[in-house]
Motif scaffolding. Structure first.
Motif, PDB file in Angstrom:
ATOM      1  N   GLY A  16       9.200  -1.701  -5.408  1.00  0.00           N
ATOM      2  CA  GLY A  16       9.554  -2.776  -6.335  1.00  0.00           C
ATOM      3  C   GLY A  16       8.356  -3.248  -7.141  1.00  0.00           C
ATOM      4  N   LEU A  17       7.247  -3.453  -6.481  1.00  0.00           N
ATOM      5  CA  LEU A  17       6.035  -3.868  -7.195  1.00  0.00           C
ATOM      6  C   LEU A  17       5.524  -2.750  -8.097  1.00  0.00           C
ATOM      7  CD1 LEU A  17       3.957  -5.875  -4.578  1.00  0.00           C
ATOM      8  CD2 LEU A  17       4.966  -6.725  -6.683  1.00  0.00           C
ATOM      9  N   LYS A  18       5.586  -1.536  -7.608  1.00  0.00           N
ATOM     10  CA  LYS A  18       5.113  -0.398  -8.398  1.00  0.00           C
ATOM     11  C   LYS A  18       5.930  -0.270  -9.679  1.00  0.00           C
ATOM     12  CE  LYS A  18       3.275   4.074  -7.343  1.00  0.00           C
ATOM     13  NZ  LYS A  18       3.072   5.063  -6.305  1.00  0.00           N
ATOM     14  N   ARG A  19       7.243  -0.467  -9.562  1.00  0.00           N
ATOM     15  CA  ARG A  19       8.126  -0.385 -10.729  1.00  0.00           C
ATOM     16  C   ARG A  19       7.866  -1.555 -11.676  1.00  0.00           C
ATOM     17  NH1 ARG A  19      12.132   0.892  -8.101  1.00  0.00           N
ATOM     18  NH2 ARG A  19      12.847  -1.164  -7.469  1.00  0.00           N
ATOM     19  N   GLY A  58       3.958  -1.151 -12.972  1.00  0.00           N
ATOM     20  CA  GLY A  58       3.586   0.114 -13.597  1.00  0.00           C
ATOM     21  C   GLY A  58       2.109   0.428 -13.446  1.00  0.00           C
ATOM     22  N   PRO A  59       1.413   0.671 -14.558  1.00  0.00           N
ATOM     23  CA  PRO A  59      -0.005   1.028 -14.486  1.00  0.00           C
ATOM     24  C   PRO A  59      -0.878  -0.099 -13.900  1.00  0.00           C
ATOM     25  CG  PRO A  59       0.678   0.713 -16.774  1.00  0.00           C
ATOM     26  CD  PRO A  59       1.919   0.648 -15.929  1.00  0.00           C
ATOM     27  N   GLU A  60      -0.430  -1.316 -14.011  1.00  0.00           N
ATOM     28  CA  GLU A  60      -1.179  -2.447 -13.448  1.00  0.00           C
ATOM     29  C   GLU A  60      -1.201  -2.367 -11.921  1.00  0.00           C
ATOM     30  OE1 GLU A  60      -3.396  -6.086 -13.746  1.00  0.00           O
ATOM     31  OE2 GLU A  60      -2.995  -4.423 -15.100  1.00  0.00           O
ATOM     32  N   TYR A  61      -0.158  -1.799 -11.333  1.00  0.00           N
ATOM     33  CA  TYR A  61      -0.116  -1.606  -9.874  1.00  0.00           C
ATOM     34  C   TYR A  61      -1.256  -0.678  -9.457  1.00  0.00           C
ATOM     35  CZ  TYR A  61       1.584  -0.250  -5.240  1.00  0.00           C
ATOM     36  OH  TYR A  61       1.681  -0.005  -3.892  1.00  0.00           O
ATOM     37  N   GLU A  62      -1.355   0.448 -10.127  1.00  0.00           N
ATOM     38  CA  GLU A  62      -2.403   1.426  -9.792  1.00  0.00           C
ATOM     39  C   GLU A  62      -3.798   0.851 -10.041  1.00  0.00           C
ATOM     40  OE1 GLU A  62      -1.703   4.082  -8.152  1.00  0.00           O
ATOM     41  OE2 GLU A  62       0.461   3.820  -8.419  1.00  0.00           O
ATOM     42  N   ARG A  63      -3.976   0.104 -11.118  1.00  0.00           N
ATOM     43  CA  ARG A  63      -5.272  -0.511 -11.408  1.00  0.00           C
ATOM     44  C   ARG A  63      -5.650  -1.493 -10.313  1.00  0.00           C
ATOM     45  NH1 ARG A  63      -8.053  -4.524 -12.599  1.00  0.00           N
ATOM     46  NH2 ARG A  63      -6.317  -5.937 -12.409  1.00  0.00           N
ATOM     47  N   THR A  64      -4.680  -2.266  -9.836  1.00  0.00           N
ATOM     48  CA  THR A  64      -4.948  -3.256  -8.796  1.00  0.00           C
ATOM     49  C   THR A  64      -5.262  -2.578  -7.469  1.00  0.00           C
ATOM     50  OG1 THR A  64      -3.463  -4.774  -9.946  1.00  0.00           O
ATOM     51  CG2 THR A  64      -4.071  -5.360  -7.698  1.00  0.00           C
ATOM     52  N   VAL A  65      -4.547  -1.502  -7.145  1.00  0.00           N
ATOM     53  CA  VAL A  65      -4.857  -0.743  -5.927  1.00  0.00           C
ATOM     54  C   VAL A  65      -6.285  -0.197  -6.014  1.00  0.00           C
ATOM     55  CG1 VAL A  65      -4.293   1.348  -4.593  1.00  0.00           C
ATOM     56  CG2 VAL A  65      -2.460  -0.177  -5.361  1.00  0.00           C
ATOM     57  N   ALA A  66      -6.655   0.348  -7.159  1.00  0.00           N
ATOM     58  CA  ALA A  66      -8.016   0.870  -7.336  1.00  0.00           C
ATOM     59  C   ALA A  66      -9.054  -0.244  -7.211  1.00  0.00           C
ATOM     60  CB  ALA A  66      -8.144   1.570  -8.689  1.00  0.00           C
ATOM     61  N   ALA A  67      -8.746  -1.416  -7.741  1.00  0.00           N
ATOM     62  CA  ALA A  67      -9.676  -2.553  -7.642  1.00  0.00           C
ATOM     63  C   ALA A  67      -9.865  -3.000  -6.198  1.00  0.00           C
ATOM     64  CB  ALA A  67      -9.173  -3.722  -8.492  1.00  0.00           C
ATOM     65  N   LEU A  70      13.606  -6.481   7.650  1.00  0.00           N
ATOM     66  CA  LEU A  70      14.254  -6.375   6.344  1.00  0.00           C
ATOM     67  C   LEU A  70      13.922  -7.576   5.466  1.00  0.00           C
ATOM     68  CD1 LEU A  70      16.265  -4.723   4.613  1.00  0.00           C
ATOM     69  CD2 LEU A  70      18.061  -6.158   5.570  1.00  0.00           C
ATOM     70  N   LEU A  71      13.992  -8.773   6.022  1.00  0.00           N
ATOM     71  CA  LEU A  71      13.691  -9.986   5.257  1.00  0.00           C
ATOM     72  C   LEU A  71      12.244 -10.048   4.830  1.00  0.00           C
ATOM     73  CD1 LEU A  71      15.781 -12.699   7.148  1.00  0.00           C
ATOM     74  CD2 LEU A  71      16.157 -11.795   4.845  1.00  0.00           C
ATOM     75  N   ILE A  72      11.324  -9.686   5.697  1.00  0.00           N
ATOM     76  CA  ILE A  72       9.903  -9.700   5.343  1.00  0.00           C
ATOM     77  C   ILE A  72       9.639  -8.689   4.237  1.00  0.00           C
ATOM     78  CG2 ILE A  72       7.596  -9.101   6.167  1.00  0.00           C
ATOM     79  CD1 ILE A  72       8.350 -10.423   8.826  1.00  0.00           C
ATOM     80  N   GLY A  73      10.211  -7.506   4.367  1.00  0.00           N
ATOM     81  CA  GLY A  73      10.035  -6.491   3.329  1.00  0.00           C
ATOM     82  C   GLY A  73      10.621  -6.925   2.011  1.00  0.00           C
ATOM     83  N   HIS A  74      11.779  -7.587   2.048  1.00  0.00           N
ATOM     84  CA  HIS A  74      12.429  -8.054   0.818  1.00  0.00           C
ATOM     85  C   HIS A  74      11.648  -9.196   0.183  1.00  0.00           C
ATOM     86  CE1 HIS A  74      15.572  -8.965  -2.031  1.00  0.00           C
ATOM     87  NE2 HIS A  74      15.569 -10.219  -1.620  1.00  0.00           N
ATOM     88  N   ARG A  75      11.184 -10.145   1.013  1.00  0.00           N
ATOM     89  CA  ARG A  75      10.464 -11.300   0.496  1.00  0.00           C
ATOM     90  C   ARG A  75       9.123 -10.911  -0.114  1.00  0.00           C
ATOM     91  NH1 ARG A  75       9.046 -15.153   4.794  1.00  0.00           N
ATOM     92  NH2 ARG A  75       6.930 -14.523   4.454  1.00  0.00           N
ATOM     93  N   SER A  76       8.432  -9.974   0.493  1.00  0.00           N
ATOM     94  CA  SER A  76       7.124  -9.596  -0.031  1.00  0.00           C
ATOM     95  C   SER A  76       7.254  -8.800  -1.317  1.00  0.00           C
ATOM     96  CB  SER A  76       6.347  -8.780   1.003  1.00  0.00           C
ATOM     97  OG  SER A  76       6.912  -7.492   1.151  1.00  0.00           O
ATOM     98  N   GLY A  77       8.407  -8.167  -1.527  1.00  0.00           N
ATOM     99  CA  GLY A  77       8.617  -7.431  -2.770  1.00  0.00           C
ATOM    100  C   GLY A  77       7.662  -6.271  -2.926  1.00  0.00           C
ATOM    101  N   GLY A  78       7.113  -5.793  -1.847  1.00  0.00           N
ATOM    102  CA  GLY A  78       6.095  -4.760  -1.907  1.00  0.00           C
ATOM    103  C   GLY A  78       6.662  -3.391  -2.227  1.00  0.00           C
ATOM    104  N   GLY A  79       5.766  -2.428  -2.160  1.00  0.00           N
ATOM    105  CA  GLY A  79       6.124  -1.032  -2.317  1.00  0.00           C
ATOM    106  C   GLY A  79       6.716  -0.684  -3.656  1.00  0.00           C
ATOM    107  N   LEU A  92      -0.648  -8.880  -6.126  1.00  0.00           N
ATOM    108  CA  LEU A  92       0.439  -8.816  -7.114  1.00  0.00           C
ATOM    109  C   LEU A  92       1.565  -9.779  -6.764  1.00  0.00           C
ATOM    110  CD1 LEU A  92       0.483  -4.966  -7.739  1.00  0.00           C
ATOM    111  CD2 LEU A  92      -0.441  -6.744  -9.250  1.00  0.00           C
ATOM    112  N   ASN A  93       1.888  -9.895  -5.488  1.00  0.00           N
ATOM    113  CA  ASN A  93       2.907 -10.871  -5.067  1.00  0.00           C
ATOM    114  C   ASN A  93       2.459 -12.292  -5.382  1.00  0.00           C
ATOM    115  OD1 ASN A  93       5.193  -9.488  -4.037  1.00  0.00           O
ATOM    116  ND2 ASN A  93       3.986  -8.853  -2.278  1.00  0.00           N
TER     117      ASN A  93
END
Length: 196
Positions: free
Chosen positions: A35-38, A41-50, A24-33, A62-63
Motif C-alpha cells: 500500500g505504501l509502495k503504491r 511510488g518512487p518516493e518509497y524507494e528514495r525513503t528506503v534508500a535514505a 490483520l489490524l496492525i498490518g492494516h493500520r500501519s498501511g505498510g508494504g 512514510l506512515n
C-alpha cells in the motif's frame, strides 16, 4: 472427549483467531508494504534508500507523513493566480539559458510559494513542505527536492552542479509545478492526487 479437553481446544482456537485479527489490524493500520509502495511510488524507494535499506524504518516515516499531512486539502487556485504563476514559470525557463543557477533559485522560490498558497506548510520549513507534498504528489516531489538542494548549494557558494543536472532537476520540478497549478491538464486543482 472430556469437558476439560474441549474447553482447552476452544481456548486455543479463540487465541489463534484473536492473534490473526490483531495481526490483520496492525498490518492494516500501519498501511505498510504494498500500500505504501503504491501510494508513494518512487518516493518509497528514495525513503528506503535514505534509511539504508531498512524498510520498516522507511515505512514508519512514510506512515508518519500520512498521519501528519494525509488530511490536507489543497486550496484551489483562481484563474488569475494560475496565469500569474504560469507566467513566472515561463520566465524561469527563459532565465535558464542565460543563468541556470539563478533560474534554479527562482524555481525553488516559486514552487515553495505555490505550494504554500495551495495549503502546504510554508517554504521556510522546506523539509516539512516536502514531506507534505510527498503524501499528495509523490511521483513529482523529487524534482522540487533536487531544485531546492541545488538552490541552497548555489546560495552557499557551491558550484559543483552542472548545467545538465540543473536542467534535469528543473524538468522534474516543472512536473510538480504543473500538478500544483493544474496546468498539466490531468492534474486536479483541489484535493488529493493519490488514493489513500
Amino acid at each position: 472427549m472430556s469437558t476439560g479437553l474441549i474447553i482447552l481446544l476452544v481456548v486455543i482456537v479463540a487465541l489463534v483467531v484473536v492473534a490473526a485479527l490483531v495481526t490483520l489490524l496492525i498490518g492494516h493500520r500501519s498501511g505498510g508494504g504494498p500500500g505504501l509502495k503504491r501510494r508513494f511510488g518512487p518516493e518509497y524507494e528514495r525513503t528506503v534508500a535514505a534509511h539504508d535499506g531498512d524498510k520498516r524504518a522507511a515505512e514508519r516515516e512514510l506512515n508518519e507523513r500520512v498521519e501528519r499531512h494525509g488530511a490536507l486539502r489543497e486550496r484551489p487556485l483562481s484563474r488569475e493566480e494560475r496565469d500569474r504563476y504560469t507566467a513566472r514559470w515561463a520566465s524561469v525557463q527563459e532565465h535558464f539559458v542565460e543563468s541556470p543557477r539563478q533560474a534554479v533559485a527562482e524555481a525553488d522560490q516559486l514552487l515553495g510559494e505555490v505550494a504554500q498558497v495551495r495549503g502546504y506548510p510554508e517554504g521556510g520549513r522546506c523539509d516539512e513542505q516536502l514531506a507534505a507534498l510527498s503524501v499528495h504528489h509523490a511521483d513529482h516531489v523529487d524534482g522540487y527536492r533536487r531544485v531546492h538542494r541545488m538552490a541552497r548549494a548555489a546560495g552557499a557558494g557551491g558550484t559543483g552542479t552542472g548545467t545538465e543536472e540543473m536542467r534535469s532537476a528543473l524538468v522534474g520540478a516543472h512536473e510538480l509545478f504543473d500538478e500544483l497549478t493544474g496546468v498539466g491538464g490531468g492534474a486536479s486543482t483541489s484535493g488529493r492526487h493519490r488514493a489513500a
